[in-house]
Design a protein around this motif. Structure first.
Motif, PDB file in Angstrom:
ATOM      1  N   LEU A 106       0.760  -1.359   0.028  1.00  0.00           N
ATOM      2  CA  LEU A 106       0.079  -0.159   0.086  1.00  0.00           C
ATOM      3  C   LEU A 106       0.948   1.323   0.112  1.00  0.00           C
ATOM      4  O   LEU A 106       0.754   2.246  -0.887  1.00  0.00           O
ATOM      5  N   THR A 107       1.822   1.208   0.867  1.00  0.00           N
ATOM      6  CA  THR A 107       2.743   2.398   0.833  1.00  0.00           C
ATOM      7  C   THR A 107       3.424   2.764  -0.678  1.00  0.00           C
ATOM      8  O   THR A 107       3.393   3.944  -1.006  1.00  0.00           O
ATOM      9  N   ALA A 108       4.082   1.545  -1.127  1.00  0.00           N
ATOM     10  CA  ALA A 108       4.638   1.611  -2.573  1.00  0.00           C
ATOM     11  C   ALA A 108       3.595   2.242  -3.510  1.00  0.00           C
ATOM     12  O   ALA A 108       3.760   2.900  -4.321  1.00  0.00           O
ATOM     13  N   SER A 109       2.362   1.528  -3.302  1.00  0.00           N
ATOM     14  CA  SER A 109       1.160   2.044  -4.477  1.00  0.00           C
ATOM     15  C   SER A 109       0.881   3.452  -4.311  1.00  0.00           C
ATOM     16  O   SER A 109       0.938   4.260  -5.544  1.00  0.00           O
ATOM     17  N   LEU A 110       0.779   3.926  -3.116  1.00  0.00           N
ATOM     18  CA  LEU A 110       0.387   5.323  -3.158  1.00  0.00           C
ATOM     19  C   LEU A 110       1.577   6.318  -3.320  1.00  0.00           C
ATOM     20  O   LEU A 110       1.131   7.338  -3.940  1.00  0.00           O
ATOM     21  N   ILE A 111       2.781   6.000  -2.962  1.00  0.00           N
ATOM     22  CA  ILE A 111       3.817   6.829  -3.057  1.00  0.00           C
ATOM     23  C   ILE A 111       4.024   6.864  -4.941  1.00  0.00           C
ATOM     24  O   ILE A 111       4.262   8.035  -5.559  1.00  0.00           O
ATOM     25  N   VAL A 112       4.194   5.736  -5.491  1.00  0.00           N
ATOM     26  CA  VAL A 112       4.307   5.818  -7.029  1.00  0.00           C
ATOM     27  C   VAL A 112       3.122   6.418  -7.516  1.00  0.00           C
ATOM     28  O   VAL A 112       3.387   7.194  -8.560  1.00  0.00           O
ATOM     29  N   ALA A 113       2.003   6.176  -7.162  1.00  0.00           N
ATOM     30  CA  ALA A 113       0.677   6.777  -7.793  1.00  0.00           C
ATOM     31  C   ALA A 113       0.847   8.313  -7.661  1.00  0.00           C
ATOM     32  O   ALA A 113       0.499   9.200  -8.457  1.00  0.00           O
ATOM     33  N   ARG A 114       1.075   8.677  -6.660  1.00  0.00           N
ATOM     34  CA  ARG A 114       1.095  10.215  -6.374  1.00  0.00           C
ATOM     35  C   ARG A 114       2.276  10.782  -6.976  1.00  0.00           C
ATOM     36  O   ARG A 114       2.277  12.094  -7.403  1.00  0.00           O
ATOM     37  N   PHE A 115       3.384  10.241  -7.188  1.00  0.00           N
ATOM     38  CA  PHE A 115       4.441  10.778  -8.009  1.00  0.00           C
ATOM     39  C   PHE A 115       4.168  10.548  -9.478  1.00  0.00           C
ATOM     40  O   PHE A 115       4.353  11.506 -10.086  1.00  0.00           O
ATOM     41  N   LEU A 116       3.209   9.813 -10.069  1.00  0.00           N
ATOM     42  CA  LEU A 116       2.888   9.712 -11.584  1.00  0.00           C
ATOM     43  C   LEU A 116       1.597  10.683 -11.811  1.00  0.00           C
ATOM     44  O   LEU A 116       1.627  11.172 -12.860  1.00  0.00           O
ATOM     45  N   SER A 117       0.701  11.114 -10.892  1.00  0.00           N
ATOM     46  CA  SER A 117      -0.281  11.833 -11.132  1.00  0.00           C
ATOM     47  C   SER A 117      -0.621  12.712 -10.098  1.00  0.00           C
ATOM     48  O   SER A 117      -0.615  12.355  -8.793  1.00  0.00           O
ATOM     49  N   ALA A 118      -1.270  13.949 -10.447  1.00  0.00           N
ATOM     50  CA  ALA A 118      -1.556  14.961  -9.256  1.00  0.00           C
ATOM     51  C   ALA A 118      -2.925  14.621  -8.890  1.00  0.00           C
ATOM     52  O   ALA A 118      -3.408  15.245  -7.832  1.00  0.00           O
ATOM     53  N   GLN A 119      -3.555  13.717  -9.418  1.00  0.00           N
ATOM     54  CA  GLN A 119      -5.152  13.475  -9.087  1.00  0.00           C
ATOM     55  C   GLN A 119      -5.348  12.535  -7.908  1.00  0.00           C
ATOM     56  O   GLN A 119      -4.614  11.310  -7.965  1.00  0.00           O
ATOM     57  N   PRO A 120      -5.804  12.964  -6.926  1.00  0.00           N
ATOM     58  CA  PRO A 120      -5.896  12.092  -5.631  1.00  0.00           C
ATOM     59  C   PRO A 120      -6.614  10.595  -6.080  1.00  0.00           C
ATOM     60  O   PRO A 120      -6.371   9.446  -5.431  1.00  0.00           O
TER      61      PRO A 120
END
Length: 368
Positions: free
Chosen positions: A113-127
């Motif tokens: 979950l930590t990795a998914s949230l961090i990578v996703a936030r890096f890739l997109s500004a959309q929450p």
């Protein structure tokens, strides 16, 4: 005498059944029907393809990815659907890699979950992108699978199904956009009517209410913009909506000028509030503003029937030709001058919203 009071013989009807109004719920269902149809078709098709064509025993993610990516939101443009799909695929991929390397467990779930949230936030500004990635990664970690990366394939199938359905089973964007535009113009007319009444009566309280209504127009403008942008994006890829593209573009032209008209109405409303401090009626300004509102109502009619555009232009042009503040306030105190001057850009915005070229709209005003 006893203080006892007998209970009433007629029972008091209370409870949710006597207060519940089903009409808003029915309206929500009616408005969401195209989206529901999309979701059902895409999810069923993705599940059936993964299960029967590819032999996947439990293709859960094929269904969940379609539901999450399509959703019931107003903005159903292909780019948004694709972004959501990509977010979910990222979460599934990270979780599949974690299962392959470290297995399944509570700490593996935390790391995933930590990795998914961090990578996703890096890739997109959309929450929503990050949340979609986290949800799918959690599903992968919690529900075991015998074959590595099988769920990644299911997720890709679901994403492809969502994109295909977006193009092949569109959500009737023109109808939704017309409904949003009609809501804006109805609210615009209501705000103007309140300001007209305030001017006729010199009523500051009513003027302040009109200002509040004018300020409340911006969210309606934004809702209409989102519907039109979504509709035009879908019409570019859907073979069934290409004939609607011109009408969506026409409504976008109307919306852009009504956005400016709404901003000008707020300026007018503030001046009406100021003028009503002296409690004096101003029938000339009230009549002119009411005539402009009549033109705006014709613009509202033109959303469903373009033949209303020419009479809308002429109705506003007839008012614009009289908007000479110096002439209108001759022989009277000049407190109305600024208000009458503010009606001029409003008239230009309404004429251009009705299809008149901007140069012609400006030329319809008297020189000042």
């Amino acid at each position: 005498m006893s203080g006892h009071v007998d209970p009433p013989t007629t029972p008091v009807r209370t409870g949710w059944r006597h207060r519940f109004d089903p009409r808003p719920g029915i309206e929500r269902v009616r408005e969401s029907a195209p989206a529901v149809l999309q979701i059902v078709i895409a999810s069923t098709a993705a599940f059936a393809f993964a299960h029967y064509a590819l032999g996947h025993p439990v293709p859960l993610l094929a269904a969940t990815v379609t539901v999450s990516s399509l959703g019931l939101v107003r903005d159903a443009r292909p780019r948004r659907v694709l972004e959501t799909v990509v977010g979910m695929i990222v979460g599934i991929l990270i979780a599949e890699l974690m299962v392959l390397v470290a297995g399944v467990g509570w700490w593996q779930l935390a790391i995933t979950l930590t990795a998914s949230l961090i990578v996703a936030r890096f890739l997109s500004a959309q929450p929503g992108f990050a949340i979609a990635a986290a949800i799918q990664s959690a599903i992968v970690m919690v529900i075991p699978a015998s074959v590595p990366f099988l769920r990644l394939i299911d997720g890709i199938i679901g994403g492809v199904a969502a994109l295909l359905v977006t193009a092949l089973v569109p959500r009737r964007p023109l109808r939704a956009a017309t409904r949003e535009g009609a809501a804006l113009l109805a609210a615009f007319d209501n705000a103007v009517a309140t300001l007209v009444q305030a001017l006729r009566r010199g009523d500051r309280v009513r003027a302040e209410r009109g200002l509040e209504k004018a300020r409340a127009l911006q969210p309606l403008v934004d809702d209409w913009r989102v519907s039109l942008e979504s509709g035009m994006a879908i019409a570019r890829i859907s073979p069934f909506l290409r004939r609607e593209r011109c009408e969506l573009e026409r409504q976008e032209r109307v919306r852009a000028h009504l956005d400016l008209a709404s901003r000008n109405l707020r300026v007018i409303a503030r001046r009406v509030v100021y003028l009503c401090d002296d409690r004096q009626a101003r029938p000339v300004a009230a009549d002119l503003l009411a005539e402009l509102a009549a033109g705006a109502r014709l613009i509202g009619e033109s959303l469903a029937d373009i033949s209303f555009e020419p009479p809308a232009r002429e109705a506003v042009r007839a008012v614009a030709g009289r908007l000479d503040p110096a002439e209108l306030t001759r022989g009277r105190a000049g407190s109305e001058h600024n208000l009458l001057g503010a009606l001029r850009p409003l008239a230009v915005d309404l004429m251009t919203a009705a299809g008149m070229p901007a140069a012609d709209a400006r030329a319809a005003l008297p020189r000042v």
